[in-house]
Write a protein that holds these residues in place. Structure first.
Motif, mmCIF file in Angstrom:
data_model
loop_
_atom_site.group_PDB
_atom_site.id
_atom_site.type_symbol
_atom_site.label_atom_id
_atom_site.label_comp_id
_atom_site.label_asym_id
_atom_site.label_seq_id
_atom_site.Cartn_x
_atom_site.Cartn_y
_atom_site.Cartn_z
ATOM 1 N N UNK A 32 0.806 -1.216 0.000
ATOM 2 C CA UNK A 32 0.000 0.000 0.000
ATOM 3 C C UNK A 32 0.843 1.272 0.000
ATOM 4 N N UNK A 33 2.126 1.129 0.308
ATOM 5 C CA UNK A 33 3.006 2.298 0.256
ATOM 6 C C UNK A 33 3.587 2.542 -1.121
ATOM 7 N N UNK A 34 3.332 1.605 -2.038
ATOM 8 C CA UNK A 34 3.853 1.736 -3.397
ATOM 9 C C UNK A 34 2.872 2.556 -4.223
ATOM 10 N N UNK A 35 3.074 3.876 -4.248
ATOM 11 C CA UNK A 35 2.182 4.759 -4.991
ATOM 12 C C UNK A 35 2.374 4.623 -6.493
ATOM 13 N N UNK A 36 1.285 4.736 -7.236
ATOM 14 C CA UNK A 36 1.335 4.544 -8.685
ATOM 15 C C UNK A 36 2.191 5.600 -9.372
ATOM 16 N N UNK A 37 2.070 6.833 -8.957
ATOM 17 C CA UNK A 37 2.846 7.913 -9.592
ATOM 18 C C UNK A 37 4.341 7.705 -9.389
ATOM 19 N N UNK A 38 4.733 7.333 -8.166
ATOM 20 C CA UNK A 38 6.144 7.089 -7.885
ATOM 21 C C UNK A 38 6.650 5.886 -8.661
ATOM 22 N N UNK A 39 5.829 4.850 -8.720
ATOM 23 C CA UNK A 39 6.213 3.652 -9.450
ATOM 24 C C UNK A 39 6.497 3.967 -10.919
ATOM 25 N N UNK A 40 5.612 4.712 -11.550
ATOM 26 C CA UNK A 40 5.780 5.053 -12.959
ATOM 27 C C UNK A 40 7.004 5.933 -13.170
ATOM 28 N N UNK A 44 10.308 4.879 -15.221
ATOM 29 C CA UNK A 44 10.429 5.686 -16.438
ATOM 30 C C UNK A 44 9.423 5.214 -17.486
ATOM 31 N N UNK A 45 8.164 5.126 -17.056
ATOM 32 C CA UNK A 45 7.110 4.622 -17.931
ATOM 33 C C UNK A 45 5.861 5.485 -17.804
ATOM 34 N N UNK A 46 5.221 5.812 -18.927
ATOM 35 C CA UNK A 46 3.956 6.556 -18.864
ATOM 36 C C UNK A 46 2.825 5.677 -18.372
ATOM 37 N N UNK A 47 1.776 6.304 -17.869
ATOM 38 C CA UNK A 47 0.671 5.562 -17.255
ATOM 39 C C UNK A 47 0.028 4.595 -18.234
ATOM 40 N N UNK A 48 -0.130 5.024 -19.490
ATOM 41 C CA UNK A 48 -0.778 4.171 -20.475
ATOM 42 C C UNK A 48 -0.036 2.871 -20.706
ATOM 43 N N UNK A 49 1.283 2.916 -20.572
ATOM 44 C CA UNK A 49 2.095 1.719 -20.786
ATOM 45 C C UNK A 49 1.814 0.687 -19.697
ATOM 46 N N UNK A 50 1.589 1.149 -18.478
ATOM 47 C CA UNK A 50 1.278 0.225 -17.382
ATOM 48 C C UNK A 50 0.053 -0.613 -17.733
ATOM 49 N N UNK A 51 -1.008 0.056 -18.176
ATOM 50 C CA UNK A 51 -2.241 -0.658 -18.462
ATOM 51 C C UNK A 51 -2.166 -1.451 -19.765
ATOM 52 N N UNK A 52 -1.220 -1.081 -20.623
ATOM 53 C CA UNK A 52 -0.990 -1.881 -21.819
ATOM 54 C C UNK A 52 -0.414 -3.244 -21.445
#
Length: 200
Positions: A32-40, A44-52
């Motif tokens: 729960x401490x792993x925030x999505x914005x920090x992870x991306x 070095x990845x855009x948000x769309x790539x994660x969901x791809x």
């Protein structure tokens, strides 16, 4: 904080970067401490790539991180255990490697599997299924090695469960204490137990 470095020409592909970054954040921040914005940002990845790569979002990525950790752990165990190596000696080396890694990170990097297990709830069915299958795979490898060393199947399975519990519990205690002593003490007791002959 220790962060992944993807600045070299040999940097992994995006999917692998996401997985490795999630593992890193699970080790240092927990699920729960792993925030999505920090992870991306770290990956070095855009948000769309994660969901791809992971249509299920953060949960699907966490499952992939668990599976990658299990795969790595099983491969390492295979290296240490080999086909005829002494189980106690192999386990000593395996656990010592974990102690060195924990100490080298300033007691910041724990076990990503433990982090997910402790924070998961009954609703996290995919995560818990991945963890359960992973721990079972590790126990099975240990049990096979113990059987090769003369233990009965029942004794081997029990000892394998004890080894995993000692490893995870020792790592957790060492991390919060900023001291590898609790893990070293638990390991010494475990290895002494493994040297004892199985009762007839």
């Amino acid at each position: 904080m220790i962060t992944p470095d993807y600045s070299t020409e040999a940097a992994p592909q995006t999917r692998e970067r996401l997985i490795q970054t999630m593992i890193h954040l699970l080790q240092t921040r927990g699920l729960h401490g792993a925030g999505l914005s920090e992870l991306l940002a770290l990956a070095q990845a855009p948000k769309g790539v994660l969901y791809h790569h992971f249509p299920g979002g953060k949960t699907a990525l966490a499952v992939a991180a668990v599976e990658a950790t299990i795969s790595w752990s099983c491969n390492k165990l295979d290296e240490y255990l080999g086909s005829g190596n002494d189980v106690g000696q192999a386990l000593g080396s395996w656990i010592e490697r974990a102690q060195r890694g924990l100490h080298g990170s300033g007691f910041e990097r724990g076990c990503p599997l433990a982090a997910v297990a402790l924070e998961s709830t009954a609703a996290d069915t995919e995560l818990r299924a991945a963890l359960a299958a992973g721990f079972q795979a590790i126990r099975a490898r240990l049990a096979q090695a113990l059987e090769r060393n003369g233990r009965t199947p029942a004794a081997a399975q029990g000892l394998a469960a004890l080894i995993v519990a000692t490893y995870e519990g020792g790592l957790l205690q060492a991390r919060v204490a900023n001291d590898t002593a609790p893990m070293a003490q638990a390991t010494a007791a475990l290895l002494a137990l493994l040297k004892e002959k199985e009762p007839k």
